[in-house]
Design a protein around this motif. Structure first.
Motif, PDB file in Angstrom:
ATOM      1  N   UNK A 139      -8.091   9.334  -8.963  1.00 12.50           N
ATOM      2  CA  UNK A 139      -7.091   8.968  -9.865  1.00 12.50           C
ATOM      3  C   UNK A 139      -6.391   7.559  -9.275  1.00 12.50           C
ATOM      4  N   UNK A 140      -6.558   6.454  -9.963  1.00 14.20           N
ATOM      5  CA  UNK A 140      -6.050   5.312  -9.412  1.00 14.20           C
ATOM      6  C   UNK A 140      -4.770   4.668 -10.328  1.00 14.20           C
ATOM      7  N   UNK A 141      -3.958   4.169  -9.838  1.00 19.14           N
ATOM      8  CA  UNK A 141      -2.707   3.850 -10.402  1.00 19.14           C
ATOM      9  C   UNK A 141      -2.113   2.574  -9.691  1.00 19.14           C
ATOM     10  N   UNK A 147      -3.272  -1.714  -6.798  1.00 24.41           N
ATOM     11  CA  UNK A 147      -4.135  -0.564  -7.461  1.00 24.41           C
ATOM     12  C   UNK A 147      -4.189   0.133  -6.132  1.00 24.41           C
ATOM     13  N   UNK A 148      -3.485   1.626  -6.375  1.00 22.81           N
ATOM     14  CA  UNK A 148      -3.894   2.618  -5.245  1.00 22.81           C
ATOM     15  C   UNK A 148      -4.225   3.853  -5.647  1.00 22.81           C
ATOM     16  N   UNK A 149      -4.710   4.704  -4.714  1.00 27.46           N
ATOM     17  CA  UNK A 149      -5.215   5.999  -4.972  1.00 27.46           C
ATOM     18  C   UNK A 149      -4.189   6.887  -4.795  1.00 27.46           C
ATOM     19  N   UNK A 150      -3.950   7.644  -5.970  1.00 26.42           N
ATOM     20  CA  UNK A 150      -2.980   8.534  -6.037  1.00 26.42           C
ATOM     21  C   UNK A 150      -3.246  10.172  -5.874  1.00 26.42           C
ATOM     22  N   UNK A 151      -4.545  10.384  -6.314  1.00 27.89           N
ATOM     23  CA  UNK A 151      -5.038  11.649  -6.377  1.00 27.89           C
ATOM     24  C   UNK A 151      -6.509  11.746  -6.221  1.00 27.89           C
TER      25      UNK A 151
END
Length: 353
Positions: A139-141, A147-151
């Motif tokens: 999951x990227x947000x 743009x970062x990975x959150x999950x």
């Protein structure tokens, strides 16, 4: 005088008859014993051959680059770019760096453990396993313009990341080995899960060292000598002229000249993989240990454990003997790496000789 001579001849003839009858009885009893034991031995040897045919023998993993296979999924992984909601292929470099820092990538040691236990050295088969173990549900947000990975859902559980000023502030982990369980279940290795994970833990993460390269260092205290006191080493590990086969070949273990009936103990904790008889090894026992290595005990006169038994270091597993291809009472003791390659036992044992 003639009468005495006749009596003497009669006695000698009688004794010869008794000796002949005894010899005949010995031959009959020996043949009967062969008839009784031969089917059991034949069935045991046939079962071992069938098992090796089904599961495969010791595999050669030395030519396989597990690191490349473990990371290959990175280039083909699909994810949704939050900026345009479009599907992207290939994990961004900065995300890979983060995943490496959090040990979220597939460890090569995991693939080595699975391949070793399954007896597979087929690259495509191993790549397929790696793909099935690859992290899922990335999951990227977009946070603070980045743009970062959150999950992420990995083979060991679900990770969630919280950020502050563009950096990871907290990593939350929820254990859920559903992916690993599904893969091991499909391979019929689910019961070996603890063993597989212990192999992974026995190798230093990120070192690039894998068991098939012969580079693992295990302190001598992990393994113990399989006997309770010092005996003479009659043959060491290495190339030698085989006393029975009459040719030069690798002697894959250490021969300890112990009297017949000497108590033999497990060298470390593990599971009994084999407890059977073969023409060459006689009565022998194989134990798979929690670090992925295995030990072998040959030419026993008695086996006290059966396949599937859990043993601890120092447990009595049998008595030494002179069975199989053996020129005298002794214990042939081997230590083998996770891929099946033999190593010099004396390099892995406490120095008592």
């Amino acid at each position: 005088m003639k009468q005495k001579r006749l009596i003497k001849i009669t006695v000698i003839f009688f004794l010869l008859q008794v000796f002949g009858a005894a010899l005949m009885m010995f031959v009959i009893i020996s043949m009967a014993m062969q008839v009784v034991t031969l089917p059991q031995r034949a069935v045991s040897e046939a079962a071992e051959q069938v098992k090796e045919w089904i599961y495969g023998g010791d595999v050669d993993l030395s030519n396989i680059d597990f690191q490349i296979i473990a990371d290959k999924w990175l280039g083909v992984a699909e994810w949704i770019n939050p900026e345009n909601d479009q599907k992207e292929v290939g994990i961004p470099a900065h995300v890979i760096t983060m995943m490496q820092q959090e040990d979220l990538l597939i460890p090569p040691e995991l693939l080595i453990a699975i391949a070793s236990l399954k007896g597979k050295d087929d690259v495509k088969w191993i790549e397929n396993i790696a793909y099935k173990l690859a992290p899922r549900d990335l999951v990227f947000e977009k946070i603070e313009g980045d743009e970062v990975l959150t999950g992420i859902k990995t083979y060991l559980g679900i990770y969630e990341f919280s950020y502050s000023t563009g950096k990871v502030k907290k990593v939350s982990f929820k254990e859920n080995t559903e992916i690993l369980d599904d893969v091991l279940g499909s391979l019929r290795l689910k019961k070996d899960k603890d063993l597989i994970l212990s192999i992974v833990k026995s190798i230093e993460p990120g070192s690039g060292i894998s068991p098939d390269q012969g580079s693992i260092e295990i302190s001598g205290s992990y393994f113990a000598w399989p006997i309770d006191r010092k005996y003479r080493i009659s043959s060491t590990f290495g190339e030698r002229y085989h006393p029975i086969d009459k040719k030069w070949k690798l002697h894959a273990g250490t021969d300890i000249a112990v009297p017949e009936g000497t108590k033999i103990y497990a060298a470390a904790d593990g599971i009994v993989e084999k407890s059977t008889f073969s023409k060459a090894a006689g009565n022998y026992i194989n134990i798979k240990h929690d670090n992925g290595f295995s030990t072998r005990y040959l030419h026993l006169i008695r086996r006290n454990v059966k396949v599937g038994d859990r043993v601890k270091k120092g447990d009595l597993i049998g008595l030494s003997g002179n069975t199989g291809n053996s020129t005298g009472p002794h214990l042939h003791f081997e230590i083998r790496m996770p891929n099946g390659d033999p190593v010099d036992p004396e390099k892995f044992l406490p120095d008592i000789y």
